[in-house]
Every structure is written in structure tokens, then in C-alpha cells.
Motif scaffolding. Structure first.
Motif, short mmCIF file in Angstrom:
data_model
loop_
_atom_site.label_atom_id
_atom_site.label_comp_id
_atom_site.label_asym_id
_atom_site.label_seq_id
_atom_site.Cartn_x
_atom_site.Cartn_y
_atom_site.Cartn_z
N ALA A 29 -0.59 14.73 -4.93
CA ALA A 29 0.67 13.97 -4.90
C ALA A 29 1.37 14.14 -3.56
O ALA A 29 1.89 13.17 -3.00
CB ALA A 29 1.57 14.41 -6.04
N THR A 59 2.30 6.39 -7.13
CA THR A 59 1.24 7.25 -7.65
C THR A 59 1.58 8.72 -7.44
O THR A 59 1.39 9.54 -8.33
CB THR A 59 -0.11 6.92 -6.98
OG1 THR A 59 -0.39 5.53 -7.15
CG2 THR A 59 -1.23 7.73 -7.57
N GLY A 60 2.09 9.06 -6.27
CA GLY A 60 2.49 10.44 -5.99
C GLY A 60 3.61 10.90 -6.91
O GLY A 60 3.57 12.00 -7.46
N ARG A 91 1.12 4.12 -3.05
CA ARG A 91 0.95 5.55 -2.81
C ARG A 91 2.18 6.34 -3.24
O ARG A 91 2.06 7.42 -3.82
CB ARG A 91 0.67 5.81 -1.33
CG ARG A 91 -0.69 5.34 -0.91
CD ARG A 91 -0.87 5.51 0.59
NE ARG A 91 -1.99 4.74 1.06
CZ ARG A 91 -3.07 5.29 1.58
NH1 ARG A 91 -3.16 6.58 1.72
NH2 ARG A 91 -4.06 4.52 1.99
N THR A 92 3.36 5.81 -2.99
CA THR A 92 4.59 6.49 -3.38
C THR A 92 4.70 6.59 -4.90
O THR A 92 4.98 7.66 -5.44
CB THR A 92 5.82 5.76 -2.81
OG1 THR A 92 5.69 5.71 -1.39
CG2 THR A 92 7.10 6.45 -3.19
N GLU A 126 1.36 10.53 3.27
CA GLU A 126 0.72 9.34 3.83
C GLU A 126 1.62 8.12 3.73
O GLU A 126 1.69 7.30 4.64
CB GLU A 126 -0.60 9.06 3.12
CG GLU A 126 -1.70 10.00 3.47
CD GLU A 126 -2.98 9.72 2.71
OE1 GLU A 126 -2.92 8.99 1.69
OE2 GLU A 126 -4.03 10.20 3.13
N ALA A 127 2.33 7.99 2.62
CA ALA A 127 3.24 6.85 2.46
C ALA A 127 4.40 6.94 3.44
O ALA A 127 4.79 5.93 4.03
CB ALA A 127 3.75 6.80 1.03
N LEU A 181 -0.34 12.06 -0.94
CA LEU A 181 -0.01 10.64 -1.11
C LEU A 181 1.39 10.34 -0.57
O LEU A 181 1.59 9.33 0.12
CB LEU A 181 -0.08 10.24 -2.58
CG LEU A 181 -1.48 10.10 -3.18
CD1 LEU A 181 -1.39 9.88 -4.68
CD2 LEU A 181 -2.23 8.96 -2.52
N ASP A 234 0.83 -1.20 0.00
CA ASP A 234 0.00 0.00 0.00
C ASP A 234 0.86 1.25 0.00
O ASP A 234 0.60 2.21 -0.73
CB ASP A 234 -0.93 -0.01 1.21
CG ASP A 234 -1.92 1.13 1.18
OD1 ASP A 234 -2.36 1.50 0.08
OD2 ASP A 234 -2.26 1.66 2.26
N ARG A 235 1.93 1.24 0.80
CA ARG A 235 2.84 2.38 0.84
C ARG A 235 3.55 2.56 -0.50
O ARG A 235 3.75 3.68 -0.97
CB ARG A 235 3.86 2.20 1.95
CG ARG A 235 3.22 2.27 3.32
CD ARG A 235 4.20 1.98 4.41
NE ARG A 235 5.13 3.11 4.53
CZ ARG A 235 6.18 3.11 5.32
NH1 ARG A 235 6.45 2.06 6.05
NH2 ARG A 235 6.95 4.16 5.38
#
Length: 57
Positions: A46, A20-21, A17-18, A52-53, A49, A13-14
Motif C-alpha cells: 500500500a 487501491t493503496g 493506485r491511490t 508511486e501515485a 502504491l 492511473d494515479r
């Protein structure tokens, strides 16, 4: 009202997110995303994201 904010349970999941950002920031950099509002929204999203990561939330 109770908010149930659970931590991310996996590194996958991390990583998603990384990636995608970073992809959004890259798209802004090479000007695939244009316009002031679209650029601003993409950069803000971005950054959220990536934060959050980094914080695992």
C-alpha cells in the motif's frame, strides 16, 4: 540493459493506485487482513502504491 521507466500518463492511473493503496490500509485497519506476514506485505504494498501515485511514477 536499458530500463524504460515511463511516467504515468493519466490521472486515472494515479487515482486507481491511490484508491487501491487506501483500500489495503483500510483492510488492515479493520482486520480483514490478518497475520503478521500478510499485514506487513499489505502495508508495504500500500505504501509503494501511495508513493508511486504521489510521485506520478
Amino acid at each position: 540493459m536499458v530500463l524504460d521507466l515511463r511516467r504515468n500518463l493519466s490521472n486515472a492511473d494515479r487515482a486507481i493506485r491511490t484508491v487501491t493503496g487506501l483500500l489495503l490500509l483500510y483492510m488492515v485497519y479493520v482486520r480483514l487482513i490478518t497475520g503478521i506476514w500478510a499485514t506487513t506485505a499489505a502495508i508495504v504494498f500500500a505504501l509503494f502504491l501511495l508513493i508511486e501515485a504521489a510521485s506520478a511514477y
